[in-house]
Scaffold this motif. Structure first.
Motif, PDB file in Angstrom:
ATOM      1  N   SER A 183       4.114   2.873   4.012  1.00 41.24           N
ATOM      2  CA  SER A 183       3.471   4.169   3.746  1.00 41.24           C
ATOM      3  C   SER A 183       4.172   4.895   2.600  1.00 41.24           C
ATOM      4  N   ALA A 184       5.502   4.783   2.545  1.00 45.41           N
ATOM      5  CA  ALA A 184       6.247   5.429   1.459  1.00 45.41           C
ATOM      6  C   ALA A 184       5.816   4.872   0.109  1.00 45.41           C
ATOM      7  N   ARG A 185       5.648   3.551   0.036  1.00 47.23           N
ATOM      8  CA  ARG A 185       5.232   2.936  -1.228  1.00 47.23           C
ATOM      9  C   ARG A 185       3.799   3.323  -1.590  1.00 47.23           C
ATOM     10  N   ARG A 186       2.968   3.506  -0.558  1.00 44.09           N
ATOM     11  CA  ARG A 186       1.577   3.906  -0.823  1.00 44.09           C
ATOM     12  C   ARG A 186       1.549   5.321  -1.406  1.00 44.09           C
ATOM     13  N   VAL A 187       2.352   6.217  -0.844  1.00 44.87           N
ATOM     14  CA  VAL A 187       2.444   7.582  -1.384  1.00 44.87           C
ATOM     15  C   VAL A 187       2.916   7.534  -2.831  1.00 44.87           C
ATOM     16  N   PHE A 188       3.925   6.710  -3.081  1.00 41.30           N
ATOM     17  CA  PHE A 188       4.487   6.599  -4.428  1.00 41.30           C
ATOM     18  C   PHE A 188       3.449   6.077  -5.422  1.00 41.30           C
ATOM     19  N   ASP A 189       2.742   5.031  -5.035  1.00 40.65           N
ATOM     20  CA  ASP A 189       1.760   4.415  -5.938  1.00 40.65           C
ATOM     21  C   ASP A 189       0.573   5.330  -6.230  1.00 40.65           C
ATOM     22  N   GLU A 190       0.284   6.249  -5.309  1.00 38.54           N
ATOM     23  CA  GLU A 190      -0.860   7.151  -5.493  1.00 38.54           C
ATOM     24  C   GLU A 190      -0.481   8.457  -6.182  1.00 38.54           C
ATOM     25  N   MET A 191       0.797   8.616  -6.530  1.00 42.25           N
ATOM     26  CA  MET A 191       1.229   9.846  -7.198  1.00 42.25           C
ATOM     27  C   MET A 191       0.606   9.951  -8.586  1.00 42.25           C
ATOM     28  N   PRO A 192       0.126  11.130  -8.960  1.00 36.01           N
ATOM     29  CA  PRO A 192      -0.511  11.279 -10.279  1.00 36.01           C
ATOM     30  C   PRO A 192       0.500  11.214 -11.433  1.00 36.01           C
ATOM     31  N   ASP A 193       1.744  11.595 -11.167  1.00 33.28           N
ATOM     32  CA  ASP A 193       2.764  11.608 -12.227  1.00 33.28           C
ATOM     33  C   ASP A 193       3.900  10.668 -11.834  1.00 33.28           C
ATOM     34  N   MET A 194       3.975   9.512 -12.498  1.00 35.48           N
ATOM     35  CA  MET A 194       5.004   8.521 -12.192  1.00 35.48           C
ATOM     36  C   MET A 194       6.302   8.783 -12.957  1.00 35.48           C
ATOM     37  N   GLY A 195       6.384   9.890 -13.626  1.00 34.28           N
ATOM     38  CA  GLY A 195       7.567  10.171 -14.439  1.00 34.28           C
ATOM     39  C   GLY A 195       8.576  11.077 -13.762  1.00 34.28           C
ATOM     40  N   VAL A 196       8.406  11.314 -12.460  1.00 38.26           N
ATOM     41  CA  VAL A 196       9.339  12.180 -11.733  1.00 38.26           C
ATOM     42  C   VAL A 196      10.489  11.316 -11.213  1.00 38.26           C
ATOM     43  N   VAL A 197      11.655  11.458 -11.811  1.00 39.33           N
ATOM     44  CA  VAL A 197      12.816  10.618 -11.483  1.00 39.33           C
ATOM     45  C   VAL A 197      13.192  10.752 -10.014  1.00 39.33           C
ATOM     46  N   ARG A 198      13.097  11.977  -9.469  1.00 41.07           N
ATOM     47  CA  ARG A 198      13.497  12.208  -8.082  1.00 41.07           C
ATOM     48  C   ARG A 198      12.687  11.347  -7.116  1.00 41.07           C
ATOM     49  N   CYS A 199      11.414  11.118  -7.417  1.00 42.67           N
ATOM     50  CA  CYS A 199      10.569  10.297  -6.539  1.00 42.67           C
ATOM     51  C   CYS A 199      10.992   8.833  -6.593  1.00 42.67           C
ATOM     52  N   TRP A 200      11.324   8.336  -7.777  1.00 46.23           N
ATOM     53  CA  TRP A 200      11.862   6.974  -7.901  1.00 46.23           C
ATOM     54  C   TRP A 200      13.158   6.858  -7.088  1.00 46.23           C
ATOM     55  N   THR A 201      13.999   7.858  -7.210  1.00 45.96           N
ATOM     56  CA  THR A 201      15.282   7.847  -6.501  1.00 45.96           C
ATOM     57  C   THR A 201      15.068   7.794  -4.992  1.00 45.96           C
ATOM     58  N   SER A 202      14.113   8.566  -4.492  1.00 43.86           N
ATOM     59  CA  SER A 202      13.843   8.601  -3.050  1.00 43.86           C
ATOM     60  C   SER A 202      13.347   7.252  -2.550  1.00 43.86           C
ATOM     61  N   LEU A 203      12.438   6.634  -3.296  1.00 43.31           N
ATOM     62  CA  LEU A 203      11.914   5.328  -2.882  1.00 43.31           C
ATOM     63  C   LEU A 203      13.006   4.267  -2.936  1.00 43.31           C
ATOM     64  N   ILE A 204      13.834   4.302  -3.973  1.00 40.65           N
ATOM     65  CA  ILE A 204      14.937   3.345  -4.108  1.00 40.65           C
ATOM     66  C   ILE A 204      15.940   3.546  -2.973  1.00 40.65           C
ATOM     67  N   ALA A 205      16.257   4.805  -2.651  1.00 38.38           N
ATOM     68  CA  ALA A 205      17.206   5.097  -1.562  1.00 38.38           C
ATOM     69  C   ALA A 205      16.663   4.609  -0.225  1.00 38.38           C
ATOM     70  N   GLY A 206      15.374   4.843   0.025  1.00 40.78           N
ATOM     71  CA  GLY A 206      14.759   4.376   1.271  1.00 40.78           C
ATOM     72  C   GLY A 206      14.776   2.864   1.381  1.00 40.78           C
ATOM     73  N   SER A 207      14.477   2.184   0.275  1.00 42.28           N
ATOM     74  CA  SER A 207      14.491   0.717   0.271  1.00 42.28           C
ATOM     75  C   SER A 207      15.896   0.185   0.511  1.00 42.28           C
ATOM     76  N   SER A 213      17.223  -5.144  -0.550  1.00 37.11           N
ATOM     77  CA  SER A 213      18.052  -5.074  -1.760  1.00 37.11           C
ATOM     78  C   SER A 213      17.317  -5.529  -3.019  1.00 37.11           C
ATOM     79  N   GLU A 214      16.588  -6.616  -2.915  1.00 34.85           N
ATOM     80  CA  GLU A 214      15.894  -7.116  -4.114  1.00 34.85           C
ATOM     81  C   GLU A 214      14.751  -6.184  -4.522  1.00 34.85           C
ATOM     82  N   GLU A 215      14.111  -5.562  -3.548  1.00 30.99           N
ATOM     83  CA  GLU A 215      13.066  -4.580  -3.858  1.00 30.99           C
ATOM     84  C   GLU A 215      13.669  -3.396  -4.614  1.00 30.99           C
ATOM     85  N   VAL A 216      14.880  -3.011  -4.228  1.00 32.71           N
ATOM     86  CA  VAL A 216      15.581  -1.935  -4.930  1.00 32.71           C
ATOM     87  C   VAL A 216      15.760  -2.297  -6.396  1.00 32.71           C
TER      88      VAL A 216
END
Length: 627
Positions: A183-207, A213-216
């Motif tokens: 679900s986290a990845r689905r939220v991320f993929d549907e975000m209109p702005d993929m340039g928000v670093v904080r969102c990348w950080t959150s997904l990477i931290a969750g993974s 590890s390889e997904e990270v």
């Protein structure tokens, strides 16, 4: 007088014992009060008594229905009292609603926070981004996927899916709260702005926290290709994921990231971040020179971060290059743009322990106390444990005990460090007393604890206690002995001369004996003059570790102690024929805060001529004195 305050809530009335003396003063002070200045008075930290006085005046001037006043009051009270303040409002607007949802969420009362949120919707009050931020933080603390999905439904229904701030909160709640990475990845993929670093950080931290590890690393590389610069928090999660990679996976990602580096220009935004990861992977792989090459590729703003410095220093320490780690640390602290953190200090304390640099270890101790946050050593178990280990290995057991005793919260790891420190300093009885104490405190011993107490018994000759502890590992504590526990127990038996029993233990092990097991037996054979047995054991030691000279040297020493000089010469000749070289003895000395390393037979020290000149002078003086 109390009748005047009969309309106050009970939690105010029960604290009216001090009001009698202050009513006159309050009446004068608050005579011109209004909602505005009351709300101003509620800003900042307030003592409990002062808060109650202000609250009493709020009721006196009938300001408890003011939404701003109520909002600030809610923020000062714990959840139960805050909820009572909120419930007294007849027409609350969005601000007190947000305030109470935040307080309930922070208290872990997610169901209550959702109940208030539903009331908000029924009152036709429109939630804003803060409402969902507080609600999602409540979901995060609850770790319940049901609440996250409810919040997601309302976010979508009310059109907040285009708000990157809310999307990040939703992503964090899924990834780190309910551990729902799909679900986290689905939220991320549907975000209109993929340039928000904080969102990348959150997904990477969750993974990373979910062990993917390889997904990270895939996400990290995608982020770099989007020309986004990772934050420090991003890099911490990426490096954490790298620490869990297997050898084959390390090789794979070294190749992938190296190819990327070769394909991008030197001014690429993410180049320094990729080099930092590569440096970490090379260090974990044991390729220290390659690690240093990647570190040297990091330039400009990248070198101002403490992360790459921690990576290279950690790599040096983990691969036994302590002097290089200490040298680089001195370079680091001379740069005013860099500030070592507790990770740096833990690595450097480990290096100090390896080379016995007590002076630098003491300096770090003082630096941490003066530059760190208040009581950091009492609360940071990693740093305190590293200090205990350093002081113990440098022979300053008193200092190690001081650090241990000053810790506010002692965990199993800190007890293990202190037990091992006592063990290697020959304080076996005290180590066992500490072992008993930790159990009385409700801490369950783990594998590291038993290694420490077995080591304590071995170094202090406590045979019967050691034998019982080894049996208790399985029978009482259900901790299966690992190879190092067997090696320690065998060492205990061999030291006291019970070699036949030690051999039976070796035969019963569910592991193949390694060099430490055979080494302990060989040392016991030598100590108790069992030369025939020593010869058999030395052959087994050479078989499991043919490149190591230790087995040959110990057997040679055993032969020499029995004055079998011919056999000694034959063994040394055999070593030369096999190309086995004796590892030179090594020692360190700290002079003017610089650690110097000396290898037996080596002339590599830059001051070797002066050293030999001084030594010759001392030799002549001793000869003169002896005549």
């Amino acid at each position: 007088m109390l009748a005047t305050f009969s309309h106050f809530p009970p939690f105010i009335l029960k604290n009216t014992c001090n009001f009698h003396n202050s009513i006159s003063l309050m009446h004068t002070f608050f005579s011109n009060s209004n909602s505005h200045n009351l709300s101003v008075m509620l800003q900042g930290h307030l003592s409990h008594s002062h808060l109650l006085q202000i609250h009493a005046q709020i009721f006196r001037v009938n300001a408890h229905q003011d939404n701003l006043v109520a909002t600030r009051l809610i923020g000062h009270y714990p959840s139960g009292l805050a909820l009572r303040v909120f419930e007294q409002l007849r027409t609350p607007n969005i601000f007190p609603f947000n305030a109470i949802i935040r307080v309930l969420g922070e208290a872990g009362l997610c169901s209550y926070a959702f109940s208030v949120f539903k009331d908000l919707l029924q009152c036709s009050v429109s939630p804003n981004d803060f409402t969902f931020s507080f609600l999602l933080k409540a979901c995060l603390r609850s770790n319940d996927a049901k609440y996250v999905k409810q919040a997601h439904t309302h976010v979508a229904k009310l059109g907040f899916v285009f708000d990157s701030f809310i999307c990040n909160g939703l992503l964090v709640a899924y990834a780190m709260g309910s551990k729902d990475m799909v679900s986290a990845r689905r939220v991320f993929d549907e975000m209109p702005d993929m340039g928000v670093v904080r969102c990348w950080t959150s997904l990477i931290a969750g993974s990373a926290q979910s062990g993917h590890s390889e997904e990270v690393l895939r996400l990290f590389l995608m982020m770099i290709k989007e020309n986004l610069r990772p934050e420090n928090d991003t890099m911490v999660s990426v490096l954490s994921a790298c620490s869990k990679l297997e050898a084959a996976e390390i090789g794979k990602w070294v190749m992938i990231l190296s190819e990327f580096i070769n394909d991008v220009d030197s001014g690429s935004v993410g180049r320094d971040s990729v080099n930092t990861v590569l440096a970490y992977l090379y260090g974990k792989w044991g390729q220290v020179e390659k690690c240093k090459e990647r570190f040297d590729e990091i330039v400009g703003i990248g070198k101002r971060s403490v992360l790459p410095w921690n990576v290279i220093i950690g790599a040096y320490v983990q691969n036994g290059c302590s002097l290089e780690a200490l040298s680089l640390f001195h370079v680091m602290i001379e740069d005013l743009n860099l500030r070592p953190n507790h990770v740096t200090m833990v690595s450097i304390l480990s290096a100090c322990a390896q080379v016995g640099d007590l002076d630098l270890g003491k300096w770090i101790h003082e630096y941490v106390k003066s530059e760190g946050s208040k009581a950091i050593l009492e609360t940071n178990t990693f740093l305190a444990t590293a200090l205990i280990d350093m002081y113990s290995k440098c022979g300053s057991l008193g200092k190690a005990k001081d650090v241990f005793e000053q810790m506010v919260s002692k965990d199993v790891v800190s007890f293990n460090a202190m037990i091992m420190g006592l063990a290697i300093n020959g304080e076996g009885e005290e180590a066992l007393r500490l072992f008993s104490k930790m159990q009385k405190l409700g801490l369950r011993p783990n594998s590291g604890t038993f290694l420490g107490v077995l080591c304590a018994c071995s170094h202090s000759g406590l045979l019967h206690r050691g034998r019982q502890i080894f049996l208790d590992m399985i029978l009482r504590f259900s901790v299966p002995p690992e190879l190092e526990h067997y090696a320690c127990y065998v060492d205990l038996l061999a030291r006291v001369g019970l070699l036949e029993e030690a051999f039976k233990v070796v035969a019963s092990m569910p592991f193949e004996p390694n060099n430490f097991v055979w080494g302990a037996l060989l040392q016991g054979c030598r100590l108790h003059s069992r030369l025939k047995l020593a010869q058999d054991v030395s052959q087994k030691l050479v078989k499991v570790d043919p490149e190591n000279s230790a087995g040959y040297v110990m057997f040679s020493n055993a032969l020499a102690s029995d004055q079998q000089w011919g056999a000694v010469s034959g063994l040394r000749r055999f070593m030369r024929e096999k190309g086995v070289r004796k590892h030179p003895g090594c020692s360190w000395i700290s002079v003017n805060k610089v650690v110097h390393e000396f290898l037996a037979g080596s002339l590599s020290n830059p001051q070797i001529d002066r050293i030999y000149h001084t030594l010759d002078g001392l030799t002549k003086e001793m000869k003169v004195a002896s005549t």
